[in-house]
Scaffold this active site. Structure first.
Site, PDB file in Angstrom:
ATOM      1  N   SER A  40      45.014  33.298  37.618  1.00  0.00           N
ATOM      2  CA  SER A  40      45.549  33.332  39.380  1.00  0.00           C
ATOM      3  C   SER A  40      46.843  31.546  39.206  1.00  0.00           C
ATOM      4  O   SER A  40      47.341  31.032  38.378  1.00  0.00           O
ATOM      5  CB  SER A  40      44.778  32.775  40.110  1.00  0.00           C
TER       6      SER A  40
ATOM      7  N   ASP B 224      45.437  44.534  40.537  1.00  0.00           N
ATOM      8  CA  ASP B 224      46.471  43.206  40.910  1.00  0.00           C
ATOM      9  C   ASP B 224      47.545  43.403  41.797  1.00  0.00           C
ATOM     10  O   ASP B 224      49.027  43.580  40.810  1.00  0.00           O
ATOM     11  CB  ASP B 224      46.314  41.861  39.598  1.00  0.00           C
TER      12      ASP B 224
ATOM     13  N   HIS C 173      43.135  41.059  41.776  1.00  0.00           N
ATOM     14  CA  HIS C 173      43.073  39.736  41.133  1.00  0.00           C
ATOM     15  C   HIS C 173      41.569  39.188  40.653  1.00  0.00           C
ATOM     16  O   HIS C 173      41.950  38.682  39.736  1.00  0.00           O
ATOM     17  CB  HIS C 173      43.573  39.453  42.790  1.00  0.00           C
TER      18      HIS C 173
END
Lengths: 202, 385
Positions: free
Chosen positions: B161, B325, B358
């Protein structure tokens, strides 16, 4: 390499003979990366593979092969126009749906394209068909119910496809049991190998 | 290259760990033009740095992460570090081989200099006066930590991320200082929709009456309500619809009571996560972390051409994305892959089939971990010390 894979994969050796030393090569549907690994060790190519299967992807990674996980049917927009010396589709043509689209994409990305596929016109395949059975052979090892193959073709069919699509066949080789076949290749040949390029502009 | 058998050796914990602090007396110039006169970075390390210092791996954290990546501070800690399933002896990031560094980013609230730290000029908490930081600033500060530890070149930088953005930035800004980048569930910049979630989160905090323009420390309060809502929103975006469906569905805690209490299990989950986070995280840090996400855009100086932005990069890359995601979708990783391919760099990319959205990048999915294990196994390092 402890094993000389070219001894039992003559098609690999022929592909190697069609590539420039140190060239940049994209192998679509690269499987476990055996071809790229061979080309890397024999020709020092800069290779990339495209593979969608998880286990095959990991096998490539273990070999230290660059591998991009994607479905080549979903488009190849990660790859720029004419950014590779050669784009290879090794024994995968028969398993793709958008055959014409993928071959056109390969010609867009590569200055040269190599396509190999099992010849459906091979006499053993024809013999099985005449006997009322779907052909099963070394190059077509699947039963009708579990085959990934959707677009089987003969050498004549592919020649005609290249004419229709305005693709120049630079070279064509036909093999059976790792031996070149020159006599009646569409009947006697089990594996067809093509070296293609876009038709030169007049 | 050798095949490895993940089941051949038992995975172990790094055990009991302790955080350390590096003090930097020199000023740090920030991208915004502001300067931090001095700063601390709190960090942890696992494994041994080898003789030629070629086995160091930096882990960059995401929005709410910390330097506490693996192990426990005390045997009776309820939870280990946030990426303990990845880091340890015989784990995918094997501390028998690598010297692993976790660092709390500047502006954080877990020990590194941040908005709650004392401003040496006013002797008051920085609060609203603490500068807005960028991914570039973090990476610059991380190189100073590497210097401090005597490491000239990292074997790898790993991040998911926002952490993946830092890994990418390392390869852009310090190409000679990093050999491999593992960029997981990340993107070369945020989309408008992704930034929009950050804006809502920040508005929740800033409009909390107890925010006091960011100087709430002086009032002895924290903007809990805002931070709680920001975290609840975040949690929704980190999960996929399917994952929330599988985890909670429409399950009720008890029965429908025609009230606005937490009647559905999903509601209690979000409230619990929000409360927990609001009790331990600093709102000013949250504002700055989301802003760093918004601002990161290495292609901006090149008219959006990421391939040009990566022109100087020479690291080798592994990129991983997860099918479910939607906040950092596989398509965003493909943008990085394409730019790396355009520069003829060494890159592999895996798209992991995962239901967790995610959050999947923190989960010990066997295939995902096999990918990381194989990649890290192939990284060459010098002899152990």
């Amino acid at each position: 390499m402890s094993v000389n894979i070219a001894e039992f994969r003559h098609d690999f050796a022929i592909i190697a003979g069609w590539l420039p030393f140190g060239g940049k090569v994209l192998d679509l549907g690269c499987g476990d990366g055996a071809l790229l690994e061979y080309l890397k060790s024999s020709l020092e190519i800069r290779g990339y593979g495209v593979e969608k299967d998880d286990a095959n992807w990991l096998a490539c990674m273990s070999k230290g092969i660059n591998v991009i996980q994607m479905d080549l049917e979903a488009g190849l927009s990660d790859f720029e126009d004419q950014s590779f010396d050669t784009v290879i589709l090794s024994q995968t043509l028969q398993a793709v749906h958008n055959t014409e689209g993928i071959v056109r994409e390969m010609l867009r990305i590569g200055r040269e394209v190599i396509v190999t596929f099992p010849n459906f016109g091979y006499w053993r395949h024809r013999a099985q068909s005449i006997q009322g059975r779907m052909p099963v052979s070394k190059n077509l090892p699947y039963q009708w119910y579990d085959t990934p193959n959707v677009h089987l073709c003969t050498i004549y069919d592919f020649d005609q496809f290249c004419i229709n699509c305005n693709i120049n066949v630079k070279q064509r080789l036909v093999l059976t049991a790792n031996q070149p076949v020159t006599f009646m290749p569409n009947l006697m040949g089990s594996l067809a190998m093509y070296r293609l390029e876009s038709m030169p502009k007049k | 290259m050798s095949e490895i058998n993940p089941s051949s050796l038992a995975e172990q914990s790094v055990g009991i760990v302790a955080a350390q602090t590096a003090h930097f007396k020199q000023p740090l110039s920030l991208k915004s033009g502001a300067t931090l006169p001095q700063f601390d970075l709190v960090y942890e390390t696992y494994g041994q740095l080898n003789a030629d210092k070629s086995n160091a791996v930096l882990i960059c954290h995401a929005l709410s992460g910390t330097h506490h990546v693996a192990g426990k501070y005390n045997a009776d800690d309820k939870y280990p570090g946030w990426w303990d399933n990845l880091v340890g002896p015989n784990k995918p990031l094997d501390t028998n081989k690598f010297f692993v560094i976790g660092v709390n980013n500047l502006g954080g609230c877990h020990g590194s200099t941040g908005p709650a730290s004392i401003n040496p000029q006013t002797l008051q908490p920085w609060g609203s006066q603490f500068p807005v930081l960028t991914v570039e600033d973090w990476v610059n500060s991380q190189t100073l930590l590497a210097d401090y530890l005597g490491i000239q070149q990292l074997a790898a930088v790993v991040g998911g991320s926002l952490g993946g953005m830092q890994a990418l930035q390392w390869t852009i800004a310090y190409p000679e200082r990093v050999r491999h980048a593992l960029v997981i569930a990340s993107a070369p910049n945020l989309t408008a929709q992704n930034m929009a979630f950050n804006e809502v989160a920040r508005q929740a905090i800033i409009t909390d009456p107890e925010f006091h323009g960011g100087d709430y420390y002086a009032h002895g309060v924290v903007p809990r309500r805002g931070l709680r809502i920001a975290r609840m929103l975040g949690h929704i975006t980190y999960l996929s619809d399917d994952a929330m469906g599988a985890k909670f569905g429409r399950k009720l805690k008890d029965t429908i009571r025609y009230s606005f209490d937490a009647e559905f299990e999903m509601e209690s989950y979000l409230r619990y996560q929000g409360d927990k986070f609001a009790g331990e995280f600093d709102a000013n840090t949250y504002l700055r972390m989301t802003r760093a996400l918004d601002y990161y855009d290495p292609a901006l100086p090149f008219d959006g051409n990421l391939s040009q932005a990566l022109d100087k990069v020479c690291a080798q890359f592994l990129l991983v994305s997860f099918t479910s995601d939607w906040r950092f979708s596989p398509a965003r990783s493909h943008e990085i892959v394409k730019a790396l391919l355009d520069n003829e760099l060494t890159v592999s990319y895996a798209e992991v089939t995962a239901a967790h959205g995610h959050d999947a990048f923190l989960m010990p999915d066997p295939h995902y971990h096999a990918i990381l294990r194989n990649y890290l196994h192939n990284i060459k390092v010098g002899e152990p010390s």
